[in-house]
Design a protein around this motif. Sequence first.
Motif, PDB file in Angstrom:
ATOM      1  N   UNK A  84       1.485 -14.720   8.208  1.00 51.30           N
ATOM      2  CA  UNK A  84       1.446 -13.428   7.522  1.00 51.30           C
ATOM      3  C   UNK A  84       2.022 -12.326   8.410  1.00 51.30           C
ATOM      4  N   UNK A  85       2.857 -11.474   7.808  1.00 50.50           N
ATOM      5  CA  UNK A  85       3.444 -10.352   8.540  1.00 50.50           C
ATOM      6  C   UNK A  85       3.353  -9.087   7.694  1.00 50.50           C
ATOM      7  N   UNK A  86       3.499  -7.954   8.347  1.00 52.67           N
ATOM      8  CA  UNK A  86       3.492  -6.670   7.650  1.00 52.67           C
ATOM      9  C   UNK A  86       4.634  -5.807   8.159  1.00 52.67           C
ATOM     10  N   UNK A  87       4.978  -4.795   7.372  1.00 54.56           N
ATOM     11  CA  UNK A  87       5.992  -3.822   7.769  1.00 54.56           C
ATOM     12  C   UNK A  87       5.530  -2.430   7.342  1.00 54.56           C
ATOM     13  N   UNK A  88       5.608  -1.473   8.271  1.00 54.00           N
ATOM     14  CA  UNK A  88       5.209  -0.088   8.005  1.00 54.00           C
ATOM     15  C   UNK A  88       6.415   0.815   7.841  1.00 54.00           C
ATOM     16  N   UNK A  89       6.350   1.718   6.872  1.00 54.05           N
ATOM     17  CA  UNK A  89       7.378   2.748   6.692  1.00 54.05           C
ATOM     18  C   UNK A  89       6.690   4.066   6.356  1.00 54.05           C
ATOM     19  N   UNK A 102       4.651  12.884   4.569  1.00 55.84           N
ATOM     20  CA  UNK A 102       3.504  11.981   4.540  1.00 55.84           C
ATOM     21  C   UNK A 102       3.624  10.879   3.511  1.00 55.84           C
ATOM     22  N   UNK A 103       4.842  10.491   3.148  1.00 59.19           N
ATOM     23  CA  UNK A 103       5.045   9.394   2.194  1.00 59.19           C
ATOM     24  C   UNK A 103       5.005   8.060   2.931  1.00 59.19           C
ATOM     25  N   UNK A 104       3.954   7.289   2.706  1.00 58.60           N
ATOM     26  CA  UNK A 104       3.714   6.069   3.467  1.00 58.60           C
ATOM     27  C   UNK A 104       3.768   4.830   2.583  1.00 58.60           C
ATOM     28  N   UNK A 105       4.254   3.735   3.156  1.00 64.59           N
ATOM     29  CA  UNK A 105       4.244   2.460   2.448  1.00 64.59           C
ATOM     30  C   UNK A 105       4.113   1.316   3.450  1.00 64.59           C
ATOM     31  N   UNK A 106       3.246   0.373   3.159  1.00 70.21           N
ATOM     32  CA  UNK A 106       3.061  -0.827   3.966  1.00 70.21           C
ATOM     33  C   UNK A 106       3.226  -2.046   3.067  1.00 70.21           C
ATOM     34  N   UNK A 158       0.844  -1.188   0.000  1.00 65.18           N
ATOM     35  CA  UNK A 158       0.000   0.000   0.000  1.00 65.18           C
ATOM     36  C   UNK A 158       0.874   1.230   0.000  1.00 65.18           C
ATOM     37  N   UNK A 159       0.513   2.222  -0.802  1.00 62.56           N
ATOM     38  CA  UNK A 159       1.273   3.460  -0.878  1.00 62.56           C
ATOM     39  C   UNK A 159       0.307   4.641  -0.792  1.00 62.56           C
ATOM     40  N   UNK A 160       0.693   5.659  -0.036  1.00 63.15           N
ATOM     41  CA  UNK A 160      -0.153   6.841   0.090  1.00 63.15           C
ATOM     42  C   UNK A 160       0.709   8.043   0.416  1.00 63.15           C
TER      43      UNK A 160
END
Length: 393
Positions: free
Chosen positions: A369-374, A379-383, A243-245
């Motif tokens: 299942x795992x996730x990572x947030x950056x 406000x540049x976001x990526x999961x 996901x990117x926002x």
Amino acid sequence: MDIRLLDYQSTTAAGQNIHQLRVAIDSQASGLRLNDLDRSDIDTWIGRVSGIEDIDLGPWQSRNNALAALGYQQGSIQENIDKLVSLYGAARLGVVMGSSTSSIDRTESAYLELEDGQLSSEYQQPQVHNPNAPSLFMTHLSGIRGPSMTINTACSSSAKVFATGARWLESGVVDAVLVGGVDTLCLSVLHGFDSLQLVAKNQCMPLDQNRDGINLGEASGFAILVKPDEKHQDSGITLLGYGESSDAYHMSHPHPEGLGARLSMQQALTMANLNASQIDYINLHGTSSRANDLIEGKLIESMFSSNTQVSSTKAWMGHTLGAAGITEALIAVDALQRGVIPGSLNLNELDHELSLSVQSANMSRNMNFVMSNSFGFGGNNCTLAFGKSGEKT
């Protein structure tokens, strides 16, 4: 989406390769040290990788490139890229690098040693004093001749490399992609964050009630992305979704309600065809700043169940900025591989406003299942969402 990780490696102050990083995590041994960066007198701790200064790259010389070269030599990354070049041809492989500073460290040195207002011959390096330097250097080092680019979206830079690499593979532009991230300590970064009053005097304490700011570090990380193919054996890990926002809320402060962060996590879940309750572990962005940890923590509470364990691993190597995305994604991937969730190092007392499923000690757990947030400045976001290959979503 079914994009496989063929191989991966990480180089940080906590360990020069994945094996050393595992040892550091298992023993809960931080790689942070008191600030000893040349020309800096800031009272803080940093995640400095030893031995970079001894690497000679000739016309490609910079601290950033040296750390990229060191990371690329770890494990079997270079060997596997050579095999893929032989299998598909150099033009059918791509490179996507993430960085927030590129080789600004070299540019700092160049300005300190100007000769009559001009760069000396030693520093006349147009491919180094260049925002695209990491990608230029890695194509030089690897021999890859397909598409290449460097992403600079602050601290989400090297998380976004997975999304771009996946799109290239799915569109058929390439048959394999080397994705990576590299950022090194330099005066611009350390003193810049200090001017924002974000740098901690103590070792960082993500999510802790008494946290007082961040520690900065440096790192390089690499992964090889491929589509499932009987021609090669992958690591057994699949990139399921991303996901990117962009909040576009403030230059350095996250959106107070975490609007973009929520969107990136939801997009990753939707693409992966997963419910939030299926996520076993999330590696948080968790910088140890007052605002970031509280906003991200509140979002996690509202979106995920108490069954989802979380932690921030920045107290092992510091906040590695443009390299943080891939560093922490690979920590999450390795947790999935090993069944060991890293604790949130230096966590003594959870922020009183949070009620997360987090602990300071490591936890053994079988995961799917795992996730990572950056989450980066501006406000540049990526999961990113990962799973074991063949696991049904």
